[in-house]
Design a protein around this motif. Structure first.
Motif, PDB file in Angstrom:
ATOM      1  N   LEU A  96     -11.507  -2.443   3.266  1.00 53.10           N
ATOM      2  CA  LEU A  96     -10.967  -3.444   2.360  1.00 53.10           C
ATOM      3  C   LEU A  96     -11.268  -4.831   2.914  1.00 53.10           C
ATOM      4  O   LEU A  96     -11.174  -5.049   4.124  1.00 53.10           O
ATOM      5  CB  LEU A  96      -9.444  -3.333   2.277  1.00 53.10           C
ATOM      6  N   ILE A 110      -9.412   4.326   5.183  1.00 53.36           N
ATOM      7  CA  ILE A 110      -9.472   2.985   4.599  1.00 53.36           C
ATOM      8  C   ILE A 110      -9.070   2.004   5.693  1.00 53.36           C
ATOM      9  O   ILE A 110      -7.933   2.013   6.162  1.00 53.36           O
ATOM     10  CB  ILE A 110      -8.520   2.864   3.395  1.00 53.36           C
ATOM     11  N   THR A 116     -18.498   5.564  -0.102  1.00 57.85           N
ATOM     12  CA  THR A 116     -18.285   5.547   1.343  1.00 57.85           C
ATOM     13  C   THR A 116     -19.231   4.540   1.989  1.00 57.85           C
ATOM     14  O   THR A 116     -20.284   4.217   1.442  1.00 57.85           O
ATOM     15  CB  THR A 116     -18.466   6.950   1.960  1.00 57.85           C
ATOM     16  N   SER A 130     -12.770   8.574  -5.946  1.00 57.04           N
ATOM     17  CA  SER A 130     -13.649   7.777  -5.085  1.00 57.04           C
ATOM     18  C   SER A 130     -14.493   8.641  -4.147  1.00 57.04           C
ATOM     19  O   SER A 130     -15.037   8.123  -3.170  1.00 57.04           O
ATOM     20  CB  SER A 130     -12.813   6.795  -4.253  1.00 57.04           C
ATOM     21  N   VAL A 187      -6.563   0.401  -2.777  1.00 54.31           N
ATOM     22  CA  VAL A 187      -6.190   1.408  -1.778  1.00 54.31           C
ATOM     23  C   VAL A 187      -5.938   2.747  -2.451  1.00 54.31           C
ATOM     24  O   VAL A 187      -6.392   3.796  -1.984  1.00 54.31           O
ATOM     25  CB  VAL A 187      -4.949   0.941  -0.992  1.00 54.31           C
ATOM     26  N   VAL A 193      -5.156  10.832   4.147  1.00 54.93           N
ATOM     27  CA  VAL A 193      -5.533   9.420   4.014  1.00 54.93           C
ATOM     28  C   VAL A 193      -5.019   8.659   5.237  1.00 54.93           C
ATOM     29  O   VAL A 193      -3.843   8.772   5.586  1.00 54.93           O
ATOM     30  CB  VAL A 193      -4.930   8.791   2.739  1.00 54.93           C
ATOM     31  N   LEU A 233      -9.302   4.258  -3.520  1.00 55.86           N
ATOM     32  CA  LEU A 233     -10.079   4.782  -2.393  1.00 55.86           C
ATOM     33  C   LEU A 233      -9.428   6.002  -1.761  1.00 55.86           C
ATOM     34  O   LEU A 233     -10.101   6.766  -1.055  1.00 55.86           O
ATOM     35  CB  LEU A 233     -10.286   3.684  -1.348  1.00 55.86           C
ATOM     36  N   ALA A 234      -8.137   6.197  -1.993  1.00 50.85           N
ATOM     37  CA  ALA A 234      -7.436   7.377  -1.476  1.00 50.85           C
ATOM     38  C   ALA A 234      -7.582   8.584  -2.392  1.00 50.85           C
ATOM     39  O   ALA A 234      -7.204   9.699  -2.020  1.00 50.85           O
ATOM     40  CB  ALA A 234      -5.951   7.058  -1.296  1.00 50.85           C
ATOM     41  N   ASN A 291     -14.175   3.530   4.108  1.00 45.95           N
ATOM     42  CA  ASN A 291     -14.465   2.253   3.467  1.00 45.95           C
ATOM     43  C   ASN A 291     -13.576   1.156   4.042  1.00 45.95           C
ATOM     44  O   ASN A 291     -12.511   1.436   4.603  1.00 45.95           O
ATOM     45  CB  ASN A 291     -14.237   2.352   1.952  1.00 45.95           C
ATOM     46  N   VAL A 333      -4.782   4.718   6.462  1.00 46.90           N
ATOM     47  CA  VAL A 333      -4.954   3.313   6.104  1.00 46.90           C
ATOM     48  C   VAL A 333      -4.562   2.475   7.322  1.00 46.90           C
ATOM     49  O   VAL A 333      -3.389   2.435   7.702  1.00 46.90           O
ATOM     50  CB  VAL A 333      -4.086   2.914   4.900  1.00 46.90           C
ATOM     51  N   ARG A 371      -9.809  10.678   3.436  1.00 44.83           N
ATOM     52  CA  ARG A 371     -10.097   9.291   3.110  1.00 44.83           C
ATOM     53  C   ARG A 371      -9.646   8.405   4.265  1.00 44.83           C
ATOM     54  O   ARG A 371      -8.500   8.490   4.717  1.00 44.83           O
ATOM     55  CB  ARG A 371      -9.369   8.857   1.834  1.00 44.83           C
ATOM     56  N   TYR A 415       0.835  -1.206   0.000  1.00 45.02           N
ATOM     57  CA  TYR A 415       0.000   0.000   0.000  1.00 45.02           C
ATOM     58  C   TYR A 415       0.867   1.253   0.000  1.00 45.02           C
ATOM     59  O   TYR A 415       0.620   2.202  -0.757  1.00 45.02           O
ATOM     60  CB  TYR A 415      -0.907   0.030   1.233  1.00 45.02           C
TER      61      TYR A 415
END
Length: 306
Positions: A187, A142, A248, A244, A236, A89, A239-240, A185, A91, A140, A25
């Motif tokens: 994964l 994730i 959501t 996107s 990833v 972002v 979505l970042a 969101n 993650v 964002r 990622y």
């Protein structure tokens, strides 16, 4: 022509990014222009990952520490703001396994997994949400779910509980953060990693891939949706990205050649009885009504990988 996804000017934090999925990622985000704060509990792994990103021309900062404590989450967000000017972002990838059946699982086994996965996701996303809302430029989030959290898996009480909880929090956060234009969101990845190497069915394929570079066969890439960590990274990055913005509250599966949308839990069959349901009435009605097609558990789901 396919439009190039550009993350220039964005900063991402990736937890558990020293190796495996998290490293994939971090490298993919940086390759698309994002600055990345690389976290891992292993300081050497975090620094090595950040070095790989920098050697490829990206921008990265390593910050070691265990996820779970608020102090780690706050430090990660502070580092993103101090080094790169903000956080766009988050993650949450960090995780551990302590697999064993229910009757052998210790308190420590349970607490360790829940602390890293569930609490670690909560503290990191909370810290990111505070900073993103204060900056007022959206963001964002994730988070990492798992097929185990969606369907259960033998010997993974702690992991299933944590991953199901993460997806539950994701749905709530998607509502709470919508006004701030922060998408959230989950994964649901399936890939060849140290974790999946412990699963007997996948183990020989993961070992052959890592040892000899043997490509995963189509029955895995398509049938099981099982691929490499790099196969997951594109989701990833998407979505970042700005692309996107309208996505959501979703749990999205990816692995190998498969991209999938998981359903939210919902009622699939309903029956009514005037005056309510007694135990006797349920026992009489169940076989011919709700009991005709009970929900299944475990992996793969019927019709997948078969």
């Amino acid at each position: 022509m396919v439009h190039a996804v550009d993350l220039s000017g964005r900063t991402a934090v990736v937890t558990g990014a020293g190796r495996g999925l998290g490293l994939a990622y971090a490298r993919a985000l940086a390759a698309h222009g994002a600055a990345v704060v690389v976290n891992d509990v292993d300081a050497e792994a975090a620094e090595a990952a950040a070095k790989l990103v920098r050697e490829a021309g990206g921008r990265a900062l390593a910050l070691a520490g265990p996820v779970g404590p608020s102090e780690t989450a706050d430090a990660l967000v502070h580092a993103a703001v101090a080094e790169f000017g903000g956080i766009d972002v988050m993650v949450t990838n960090a995780g551990v396994l302590r697999d064993t059946v229910l009757w052998k699982m210790s308190d420590e086994d349970f607490d360790t997994v829940v602390n890293v996965h569930l609490r670690g996701t909560f503290t990191c996303v909370r810290a990111a949400a505070v900073a993103m809302r204060a900056a007022g430029r959206g963001g964002r989030v994730i988070v990492a779910g798992s097929p185990t959290g969606q369907r259960g898996n033998f010997g993974q009480t702690n992991y299933a509980a944590a991953k199901a909880g993460i997806v539950g929090m994701m749905r709530t956060w998607a509502m709470e953060l919508a006004r701030a234009e922060i998408t959230v969101n989950a994964l649901i990845p399936v890939a060849a990693t140290a974790m999946t190497r412990t699963i007997p069915f996948f183990a020989p394929h993961v070992e052959a891939l890592e040892r000899d570079g043997v490509a995963l066969p189509d029955e895995l890439r398509k049938g099981e949706g099982f691929g490499t960590v790099e196969d997951v990274a594109g989701l990833v990055v998407y979505l970042a990205s700005a692309e996107s913005a309208g996505v959501t509250g979703q749990a999205i599966g990816i692995g190998g050649d498969r991209l999938a949308l998981w359903s939210h839990p919902q009622e699939v069959a309903v029956e009514y009885a005037d005056g309510g349901w007694s135990a006797e009435a349920i026992a009489a009605a169940w076989p011919a009504t709700l009991g005709r097609a009970p929900e299944t558990v475990g992996m793969p789901a019927p019709g997948e990988g078969q």
